[in-house]
Design an enzyme around this catalytic site. Structure first.
Site, mmCIF file in Angstrom:
data_model
loop_
_atom_site.group_PDB
_atom_site.id
_atom_site.type_symbol
_atom_site.label_atom_id
_atom_site.label_comp_id
_atom_site.label_asym_id
_atom_site.label_seq_id
_atom_site.Cartn_x
_atom_site.Cartn_y
_atom_site.Cartn_z
ATOM 1 C CE LYS A 33 -1.661 0.537 3.923
ATOM 2 N NZ LYS A 33 -2.002 1.584 4.869
ATOM 3 C CB THR A 34 3.621 2.285 2.151
ATOM 4 O OG1 THR A 34 2.858 2.113 3.421
ATOM 5 C CG2 THR A 34 4.385 3.571 2.445
ATOM 6 C CG ASP A 220 -1.728 5.205 3.861
ATOM 7 O OD1 ASP A 220 -2.777 4.412 3.637
ATOM 8 O OD2 ASP A 220 -0.653 5.008 4.174
ATOM 9 C CD GLU A 221 -3.381 2.885 7.574
ATOM 10 O OE1 GLU A 221 -4.470 2.155 7.740
ATOM 11 O OE2 GLU A 221 -2.421 2.466 7.753
ATOM 12 C CD GLN A 251 -4.720 -3.343 7.981
ATOM 13 O OE1 GLN A 251 -3.841 -3.045 8.832
ATOM 14 N NE2 GLN A 251 -4.438 -3.571 6.697
ATOM 15 N NE ARG A 606 0.238 -4.898 11.204
ATOM 16 C CZ ARG A 606 -0.246 -4.424 10.249
ATOM 17 N NH1 ARG A 606 0.726 -3.553 9.681
ATOM 18 N NH2 ARG A 606 -1.328 -4.803 9.373
#
Length: 723
Positions: A33-34, A220-221, A251, A606
């Site tokens: 994603k990043t 983002d997010e 998330q 994670r």
DNA sequence: TTAAGTATGCTTTTT
DNA sequence: GCATACTTAA
């Protein structure tokens, strides 16, 4: 360009290349994603020749913003100076500073944190004569916060809330609170968002200005945005619709902070002709971890359908371990990490994740005893510690004289003989003069005060005036140092008998270092010294994550909330018991349970190499030992996906610190040096063993393990050597 | 006015 | 069990 795109998969390439029109990226954990966001920004700037000045990128944390910046700079040689990138709060702060003429406060506003809010609420309850037992301040604050996040002003309050005695009282507090903040030229976190949204909403010319400026917007997010944030972005992007939002509804873990998962679920209806892209290939975790995560998350009802998969070969399975109690749990983790370290694995690759900050204590003890370096992220924020807030209050009042909260904090700190009664009289006087506190005392007519207090107050005011003049010439860090030196704060804590005060001195020293570092960086980036007001606002938005010392090798300990967006080779998720995860406060509401499930999902995803899940059979909470039950979520994961180990009793003792021959001799009272392993005695805490010595001579700072298992930092002068 | 001693309430998660 | 708030004595 070929080469540029070849570093992405097909879906990621779509994200990068569709720069016109709204794009919804549903990006599973670890799906790059990043990477997509960075490449998209680089593509816009390097290939589409978009001016960085015209791009707005909103990240969830300051740390993420910094990482994005440095990667754009280092990997793509982009000059990032004019790029707007940051959290919603920092971007809003920037906008509000620019637009002060349209706002009811000036650009040097203070930002109040939760503890400031708490103390203001206390005053308001007193003023309005409201019983805190009937109207729990924490709850009322939450309701008010919710209103602000939903852009409901006091005047609109009753439109959205039933009218009854309770809500009317809340409204009364809300009104008074907003008034109070404005009088103090101060904003809380929610105000930063709310005033920005209202500014853009109420002033068409300002809205157009930012719409023209921010031609390309990325968030983002997105799953963790609230209504105010939605509105800000919508006002900026609704016409050009060049908006790319990235997120994962699985998330979403911040609904308690007003985040509305519907923002991401209904994005397709909020904008026209949305291109929806799913990133489901995971590049991070072994297959079994993802299967376990999928097993878990499919129990949630409202979500975009999506399933993570991977091409990675690893056969590693998550391991579930049952321990006797929370101490054994900590020992187990310590043991595992010691083994990893023996295999030359860096402590930086290990993380312990828990649900609540309070769980960190047991681990702290164990790590300390086994001399494994650790760093706790979160808990009490560095800048919220008392000793730091005191210094900041001095600096705050210099830039924002209306800030009565800061004024009251320091008027008699350090103690200068201005007592409660005198302060009360000043408060009354201010009310009758209709002035703020500093204005009131600046007149220096103190016929309403006892002579003693009046004289002390004059000295205090002269000091403030002197410092205020220095703000124009002195760099921020020099000013901070001057304040600390002239108030003799380090001496104050150094001479104190309270063992807590040792860490205060350390914190103040760390604060000085951090301030210098900030100034240097700022100078490097902008070519000028930071202004004091800008520095203070910046610091108010810093989180613990931003203070992480990356260069130091240490195991990280943090909540699962804090772990969002991060990844680690070796992950330990601890305390997997009903009541902790899901948390006891969440189990009665299905939506809350689902959020807890997502939190666990975040935790699991994670992990890059190994994943250990632990729970304890009994756990000590506040004062009693309780039998616990394994988290209900564990049973949702197929048995064959987990490697289970039950009832492991590691007989793991603290390495025995044998007193050396030298220290076995009777050590004299005035013995000069302390040694690790030496036994000592403390009047209050009893017998103990020195685990660490910091500094020289008999006033060195000692880390001592006392016989009751507690760890304390104590100055050498307070302990007796030998027993 | 301050320091020491006692009572209370609190724990979810954070920008 | 801890940290903070409040009470009491000097």
């Amino acid at each position: 360009m070929e080469k540029f795109l070849s570093q992405l998969n097909i879906e990621q390439q779509k994200v990068v290349q569709h720069t016109k029109g709204p794009v919804l990226v549903l990006a599973g954990a670890g799906s790059g994603k990043t990477r997509s966001v960075i490449y998209r920004a680089a593509y816009l700037i390097n290939y589409q020749k978009v001016n960085p000045w015209n791009i707005l990128i909103v990240t969830f944390t300051n740390k993420a913003a910094r990482e994005l910046l440095s990667r754009l700079e280092d990997t793509f040689g982009i000059s990032v100076r004019s790029l707007w990138i940051g959290t919603f709060h920092s971007i809003c702060t920037r906008i509000l500073r620019y637009e002060q003429e349209h706002l009811p406060f000036t650009s040097n506003f203070s930002i109040y944190d939760e503890s400031d809010q708490k103390s203001i609420f206390k005053k308001i309850y007193k003023e309005l004569d409201i019983d805190p037992k009937k109207f729990a301040p924490g709850k009322v604050r939450e309701i008010i916060s919710r209103q602000k996040n939903s852009l409901i002003l006091p005047k609109d309050f009753l439109e959205f809330n039933d009218a009854n005695y309770y809500s009317e009282t809340v409204l009364k507090i809300y009104k008074y609170y907003q008034n109070f903040l404005i009088r103090n030229n101060a904003l809380d976190f929610d105000d930063l968002l709310m005033y920005t949204a209202l500014l853009l909403h109420d002033h068409e010319e300002i809205r157009r200005k930012y719409e023209k400026k921010f031609k390309y917007v990325m968030i983002d997010e997105y799953q963790d945005t609230n209504y105010a944030q939605f509105k800000i972005i919508n006002l900026i992007a609704r016409n050009h619709q060049n908006l790319c939002v990235v997120g994962d509804d699985d998330q979403a873990i911040y609904s308690w902070r007003g985040a509305d998962i519907r923002n991401i679920l209904s994005f397709e209806s909020d904008y026209k002709n949305v291109l929806k892209i799913k990133l489901e290939q995971n590049y991070r975790s072994p297959k079994s971890f993802l299967l376990a995560a999928n097993c878990l998350i499919k129990n949630n009802s409202e979500r975009h359908a999506k399933e993570l998969w991977t091409a990675l070969e690893s056969q590693e399975k998550p391991e579930l371990v049952k321990l006797e109690n929370e101490n054994r749990e900590a020992e187990y983790v310590v043991r595992q990490i010691s083994e990893l370290r023996n295999k030359n694995i860096s402590l930086n690759d290990c993380v312990v994740l828990y649900r609540t900050n309070a769980q960190s204590r047991v681990f702290e003890n164990s790590f300390m005893q086994h001399q494994i370096r650790y760093q706790i992220v979160g808990g009490v924020n560095f800048y919220q510690r008392k000793e730091i807030k005191d210094i900041l209050a001095y600096l705050r009042i210099l830039v924002n004289p209306a800030d009565s909260e800061s004024f009251l904090r320091i008027i008699n700190f350090p103690a200068r003989g201005i007592g409660k009664v005198s302060i009360g009289r000043i408060l009354d006087k201010a009310v009758s003069l209709q002035k703020n506190l500093l204005q009131t005392v600046l007149e220096k007519k103190f016929d309403y005060l006892p002579a003693n207090a009046a004289a002390n107050l004059r000295k205090f005011i002269d000091l403030l005036i002197e410092w205020q003049q220095l703000t124009r010439t002195l760099p921020v860090s020099e000013l901070a140092k001057k304040v600390i030196k002239e108030l003799r704060l380090i001496e104050l804590y150094d001479n104190s008998k309270d063992p807590k005060d040792i860490s205060r001195v350390e914190n103040i020293q760390e604060f000085i270092a951090a301030t210098e570092e900030f100034s240097e960086k700022y100078l490097e980036e902008t070519g000028e010294e930071p202004k004091l007001d800008e520095y203070l606002q910046n610091i108010s938005l810093q989180t613990d994550m931003d203070n992480l010392k990356e260069d130091e090798e240490a195991v990280k300990l943090m909540t699962m909330h804090n772990a969002k967006g991060l990844e680690f080779d070796h992950v330990f998720i601890v305390g997997l018991e009903d009541g902790l995860l899901p948390h006891a406060r969440s189990i009665y509401d299905l939506n809350n349970v689902e959020e807890e499930r997502r939190l666990f999902y975040v935790g699991i995803t994670r992990a890059r190499k190994t994943l250990k899940l632990t729970y304890a059979r009994t756990r000590r909470t506040f004062d009693a030992v309780q039998t616990t039950f394994p988290s209900r979520f564990l049973s949702e994961i197929d048995d064959d996906l987990l490697k289970q180990q039950n009832e492991i009793f590691y007989e793991l003792r603290a390495p025995r610190y044998k007193a050396s021959d030298k220290s076995k001799k009777v050590v004299l009272e005035n013995e000069k040096y302390f040694k690790i392993g030496q036994k000592i005695y403390h009047d209050k805490f009893g017998k103990g063993v020195i685990l660490n010595v910091d500094g020289k001579g008999n006033d060195a700072k000692l880390t001592i393990s006392f016989s009751d298992g507690k760890l304390k930092k104590i100055k050498g002068t307070y302990v007796k050597a030998g027993i």
